[in-house]
Scaffold this motif. Sequence first.
Motif, PDB file in Angstrom:
ATOM      1  N   GLY A  24      85.944 -14.820 122.097  1.00  0.00           N
ATOM      2  CA  GLY A  24      86.382 -13.544 122.661  1.00  0.00           C
ATOM      3  C   GLY A  24      87.607 -13.666 123.547  1.00  0.00           C
ATOM      4  N   VAL A  25      87.619 -14.657 124.427  1.00  0.00           N
ATOM      5  CA  VAL A  25      88.765 -14.845 125.322  1.00  0.00           C
ATOM      6  C   VAL A  25      90.007 -15.221 124.506  1.00  0.00           C
ATOM      7  CG1 VAL A  25      89.701 -16.301 127.174  1.00  0.00           C
ATOM      8  CG2 VAL A  25      87.399 -15.356 127.377  1.00  0.00           C
ATOM      9  N   THR A  26      89.834 -16.053 123.480  1.00  0.00           N
ATOM     10  CA  THR A  26      90.963 -16.414 122.615  1.00  0.00           C
ATOM     11  C   THR A  26      91.482 -15.184 121.871  1.00  0.00           C
ATOM     12  OG1 THR A  26      90.075 -18.646 122.364  1.00  0.00           O
ATOM     13  CG2 THR A  26      91.707 -17.938 120.742  1.00  0.00           C
ATOM     14  N   ALA A  27      90.572 -14.371 121.352  1.00  0.00           N
ATOM     15  CA  ALA A  27      90.984 -13.143 120.659  1.00  0.00           C
ATOM     16  C   ALA A  27      91.747 -12.216 121.609  1.00  0.00           C
ATOM     17  CB  ALA A  27      89.769 -12.423 120.081  1.00  0.00           C
ATOM     18  N   LEU A  28      91.257 -12.096 122.842  1.00  0.00           N
ATOM     19  CA  LEU A  28      91.949 -11.246 123.816  1.00  0.00           C
ATOM     20  C   LEU A  28      93.352 -11.759 124.113  1.00  0.00           C
ATOM     21  CD1 LEU A  28      89.121 -10.341 126.324  1.00  0.00           C
ATOM     22  CD2 LEU A  28      90.366  -8.800 124.805  1.00  0.00           C
ATOM     23  N   TYR A  29      93.506 -13.074 124.174  1.00  0.00           N
ATOM     24  CA  TYR A  29      94.836 -13.640 124.406  1.00  0.00           C
ATOM     25  C   TYR A  29      95.787 -13.201 123.292  1.00  0.00           C
ATOM     26  CZ  TYR A  29      98.651 -16.829 125.198  1.00  0.00           C
ATOM     27  OH  TYR A  29      99.898 -17.341 125.439  1.00  0.00           O
ATOM     28  N   PHE A  30      95.355 -13.369 122.037  1.00  0.00           N
ATOM     29  CA  PHE A  30      96.218 -13.002 120.914  1.00  0.00           C
ATOM     30  C   PHE A  30      96.422 -11.492 120.812  1.00  0.00           C
ATOM     31  CE2 PHE A  30      94.999 -17.309 119.435  1.00  0.00           C
ATOM     32  CZ  PHE A  30      96.287 -17.833 119.395  1.00  0.00           C
ATOM     33  N   LEU A  31      95.413 -10.708 121.140  1.00  0.00           N
ATOM     34  CA  LEU A  31      95.591  -9.251 121.158  1.00  0.00           C
ATOM     35  C   LEU A  31      96.590  -8.839 122.238  1.00  0.00           C
ATOM     36  CD1 LEU A  31      91.914  -8.059 120.621  1.00  0.00           C
ATOM     37  CD2 LEU A  31      93.831  -7.786 119.022  1.00  0.00           C
ATOM     38  N   GLY A  32      96.565  -9.538 123.380  1.00  0.00           N
ATOM     39  CA  GLY A  32      97.542  -9.279 124.433  1.00  0.00           C
ATOM     40  C   GLY A  32      98.952  -9.608 123.978  1.00  0.00           C
ATOM     41  N   ASP A  33      99.104 -10.712 123.244  1.00  0.00           N
ATOM     42  CA  ASP A  33     100.412 -11.068 122.685  1.00  0.00           C
ATOM     43  C   ASP A  33     100.891 -10.007 121.703  1.00  0.00           C
ATOM     44  OD1 ASP A  33     101.227 -13.352 123.944  1.00  0.00           O
ATOM     45  OD2 ASP A  33     100.902 -14.686 122.229  1.00  0.00           O
ATOM     46  N   GLN A  34      99.973  -9.533 120.867  1.00  0.00           N
ATOM     47  CA  GLN A  34     100.310  -8.494 119.893  1.00  0.00           C
ATOM     48  C   GLN A  34     100.782  -7.228 120.608  1.00  0.00           C
ATOM     49  OE1 GLN A  34      96.977  -7.411 117.443  1.00  0.00           O
ATOM     50  NE2 GLN A  34      98.162  -6.019 116.179  1.00  0.00           N
ATOM     51  N   MET A  35     100.162  -6.932 121.725  1.00  0.00           N
ATOM     52  CA  MET A  35     100.541  -5.759 122.512  1.00  0.00           C
ATOM     53  C   MET A  35     101.967  -5.924 123.038  1.00  0.00           C
ATOM     54  SD  MET A  35      98.280  -4.215 125.631  1.00  0.00           S
ATOM     55  CE  MET A  35      98.310  -5.744 126.524  1.00  0.00           C
TER      56      MET A  35
END
Length: 186
Positions: A24-35
Amino acid sequence: MSLRNTRAAYGWAAIALHWISAVGVTALYFLGDQMEDAPDRAAKIAAQNLHVSVAVLLFSFLGARLLWSLSQPHPRALESNVWLHRAAMAVQGLFLLMIAVLLVTGPLAVWSAARPIQVFDLFAIPSPFPVRIGWLREAAEEVHGAATKLFWPLIALHVAGALKHLVIDRDGTLQRMLWVKHPRQA
Protein backbone atom coordinates in the motif's frame (compact mmCIF):
# COMPACT_ATOMS: atom_id res chain seq x y z
CA MET A 1 1.32 -20.93 12.03
CA SER A 2 -0.81 -19.16 14.56
CA LEU A 3 -2.70 -15.90 14.35
CA ARG A 4 -0.68 -14.36 17.18
CA ASN A 5 3.02 -13.58 17.50
CA THR A 6 5.28 -15.57 19.78
CA ARG A 7 8.81 -14.83 21.01
CA ALA A 8 10.01 -17.17 18.22
CA ALA A 9 7.91 -16.08 15.24
CA TYR A 10 5.42 -13.61 13.82
CA GLY A 11 1.82 -14.74 13.52
CA TRP A 12 0.00 -14.67 10.21
CA ALA A 13 -1.91 -11.47 11.16
CA ALA A 14 1.34 -9.50 11.67
CA ILE A 15 2.79 -10.89 8.45
CA ALA A 16 -0.34 -10.07 6.41
CA LEU A 17 -0.55 -6.54 7.86
CA HIS A 18 3.17 -6.00 7.15
CA TRP A 19 2.86 -6.94 3.48
CA ILE A 20 -0.44 -5.11 2.94
CA SER A 21 1.21 -2.01 4.42
CA ALA A 22 4.34 -2.44 2.29
CA VAL A 23 2.37 -2.83 -0.95
CA GLY A 24 0.00 0.00 0.00
CA VAL A 25 2.71 2.51 0.90
CA THR A 26 4.60 1.65 -2.31
CA ALA A 27 1.42 2.08 -4.36
CA LEU A 28 0.79 5.45 -2.70
CA TYR A 29 4.31 6.57 -3.58
CA PHE A 30 3.76 5.76 -7.26
CA LEU A 31 0.26 7.26 -7.26
CA GLY A 32 1.78 10.44 -5.80
CA ASP A 33 4.35 10.48 -8.62
CA GLN A 34 1.56 10.01 -11.15
CA MET A 35 -0.23 12.98 -9.62
CA GLU A 36 2.87 15.16 -9.94
CA ASP A 37 3.40 14.10 -13.57
CA ALA A 38 -0.22 14.62 -14.63
CA PRO A 39 -0.47 16.39 -18.01
CA ASP A 40 -3.40 18.63 -17.06
CA ARG A 41 -5.59 19.73 -14.16
CA ALA A 42 -8.28 17.09 -14.75
CA ALA A 43 -5.71 14.27 -14.78
CA LYS A 44 -4.07 15.68 -11.65
CA ILE A 45 -7.41 15.81 -9.79
CA ALA A 46 -8.25 12.23 -10.86
CA ALA A 47 -4.81 11.02 -9.74
CA GLN A 48 -5.11 12.92 -6.45
CA ASN A 49 -8.56 11.42 -5.77
CA LEU A 50 -7.20 7.92 -6.36
CA HIS A 51 -4.13 8.63 -4.19
CA VAL A 52 -6.29 9.96 -1.35
CA SER A 53 -8.83 7.11 -1.63
CA VAL A 54 -6.12 4.45 -1.45
CA ALA A 55 -4.55 6.35 1.48
CA VAL A 56 -7.83 6.30 3.42
CA LEU A 57 -8.18 2.57 2.79
CA LEU A 58 -4.56 1.95 3.81
CA PHE A 59 -4.99 4.10 6.92
CA SER A 60 -7.23 1.41 8.39
CA PHE A 61 -4.63 -1.30 7.73
CA LEU A 62 -1.83 0.83 9.18
CA GLY A 63 -3.95 1.52 12.25
CA ALA A 64 -4.68 -2.19 12.61
CA ARG A 65 -0.98 -2.96 12.18
CA LEU A 66 -0.01 -0.48 14.86
CA LEU A 67 -2.62 -1.75 17.33
CA TRP A 68 -1.73 -5.36 16.59
CA SER A 69 1.98 -4.64 17.03
CA LEU A 70 1.38 -2.95 20.37
CA SER A 71 -0.74 -5.86 21.62
CA GLN A 72 1.64 -8.65 20.58
CA PRO A 73 4.99 -9.92 21.79
CA HIS A 74 7.81 -9.22 19.37
CA PRO A 75 9.86 -12.18 18.23
CA ARG A 76 13.36 -12.04 19.68
CA ALA A 77 15.95 -10.49 17.41
CA LEU A 78 18.19 -12.91 15.56
CA GLU A 79 20.76 -10.18 14.91
CA SER A 80 23.81 -10.76 17.09
CA ASN A 81 25.47 -7.41 16.39
CA VAL A 82 23.94 -4.85 18.76
CA TRP A 83 24.79 -1.90 16.45
CA LEU A 84 23.17 -3.51 13.43
CA HIS A 85 20.12 -4.33 15.52
CA ARG A 86 19.90 -0.70 16.64
CA ALA A 87 20.31 0.46 13.04
CA ALA A 88 17.47 -1.86 11.97
CA MET A 89 15.26 -0.49 14.76
CA ALA A 90 16.14 3.07 13.67
CA VAL A 91 15.14 2.30 10.07
CA GLN A 92 11.85 0.81 11.24
CA GLY A 93 11.27 3.83 13.49
CA LEU A 94 11.94 6.21 10.60
CA PHE A 95 9.51 4.23 8.42
CA LEU A 96 6.81 4.60 11.05
CA LEU A 97 7.60 8.29 11.51
CA MET A 98 7.51 8.90 7.76
CA ILE A 99 4.17 7.12 7.47
CA ALA A 100 2.73 9.02 10.45
CA VAL A 101 3.84 12.37 8.97
CA LEU A 102 2.33 11.43 5.60
CA LEU A 103 -0.94 10.33 7.20
CA VAL A 104 -1.25 13.68 8.99
CA THR A 105 -0.04 16.04 6.27
CA GLY A 106 -1.96 14.37 3.42
CA PRO A 107 -5.42 15.00 4.87
CA LEU A 108 -4.33 18.44 6.11
CA ALA A 109 -3.34 19.41 2.56
CA VAL A 110 -6.83 18.54 1.31
CA TRP A 111 -8.81 19.85 4.28
CA SER A 112 -6.90 23.15 4.51
CA ALA A 113 -8.28 23.90 1.05
CA ALA A 114 -11.74 23.62 2.72
CA ARG A 115 -12.45 20.51 0.64
CA PRO A 116 -13.72 17.15 1.86
CA ILE A 117 -11.71 13.98 1.33
CA GLN A 118 -13.55 11.97 -1.32
CA VAL A 119 -13.12 8.21 -0.92
CA PHE A 120 -13.63 6.30 -4.20
CA ASP A 121 -16.70 8.50 -4.82
CA LEU A 122 -18.47 6.38 -2.17
CA PHE A 123 -18.36 8.81 0.72
CA ALA A 124 -16.64 11.99 1.84
CA ILE A 125 -14.86 12.97 5.02
CA PRO A 126 -15.74 16.64 5.55
CA SER A 127 -13.09 19.24 6.17
CA PRO A 128 -12.85 20.55 9.72
CA PHE A 129 -11.95 23.94 8.22
CA PRO A 130 -14.82 26.09 6.94
CA VAL A 131 -12.50 28.28 4.83
CA ARG A 132 -9.27 27.81 2.90
CA ILE A 133 -6.10 28.23 5.00
CA GLY A 134 -3.39 28.86 2.42
CA TRP A 135 -0.36 28.79 4.70
CA LEU A 136 -1.45 25.47 6.25
CA ARG A 137 -2.05 23.93 2.83
CA GLU A 138 1.39 25.02 1.62
CA ALA A 139 3.09 23.80 4.80
CA ALA A 140 1.28 20.45 4.70
CA GLU A 141 2.17 19.92 1.03
CA GLU A 142 5.80 20.90 1.68
CA VAL A 143 6.20 18.53 4.64
CA HIS A 144 4.30 15.76 2.79
CA GLY A 145 6.68 16.08 -0.17
CA ALA A 146 9.76 16.20 2.06
CA ALA A 147 8.69 13.06 3.95
CA THR A 148 8.37 11.12 0.69
CA LYS A 149 12.08 11.75 0.07
CA LEU A 150 12.80 9.23 2.85
CA PHE A 151 10.93 6.45 1.04
CA TRP A 152 13.61 5.00 -1.28
CA PRO A 153 16.59 5.30 1.09
CA LEU A 154 14.59 3.52 3.82
CA ILE A 155 13.43 0.82 1.39
CA ALA A 156 17.04 0.30 0.27
CA LEU A 157 18.26 -0.04 3.87
CA HIS A 158 15.38 -2.37 4.79
CA VAL A 159 15.96 -4.62 1.75
CA ALA A 160 19.73 -4.60 2.33
CA GLY A 161 19.16 -5.75 5.90
CA ALA A 162 16.78 -8.50 4.77
CA LEU A 163 19.29 -9.68 2.15
CA LYS A 164 22.10 -9.65 4.74
CA HIS A 165 20.03 -11.94 6.95
CA LEU A 166 19.17 -14.19 3.99
CA VAL A 167 22.57 -14.46 2.28
CA ILE A 168 25.20 -13.76 4.92
CA ASP A 169 23.66 -14.64 8.30
CA ARG A 170 21.26 -17.33 7.02
CA ASP A 171 19.43 -16.98 10.32
CA GLY A 172 15.77 -17.14 9.28
CA THR A 173 14.95 -13.47 9.89
CA LEU A 174 13.50 -12.97 6.40
CA GLN A 175 11.60 -16.25 6.50
CA ARG A 176 9.72 -15.01 9.57
CA MET A 177 8.00 -12.43 7.31
CA LEU A 178 7.37 -14.83 4.42
CA TRP A 179 5.34 -17.67 6.00
CA VAL A 180 8.34 -19.94 5.41
CA LYS A 181 9.83 -22.11 8.13
CA HIS A 182 13.58 -21.84 8.39
CA PRO A 183 15.34 -25.21 8.95
CA ARG A 184 16.46 -24.00 12.42
CA GLN A 185 12.85 -23.20 13.34
CA ALA A 186 11.30 -26.42 12.04
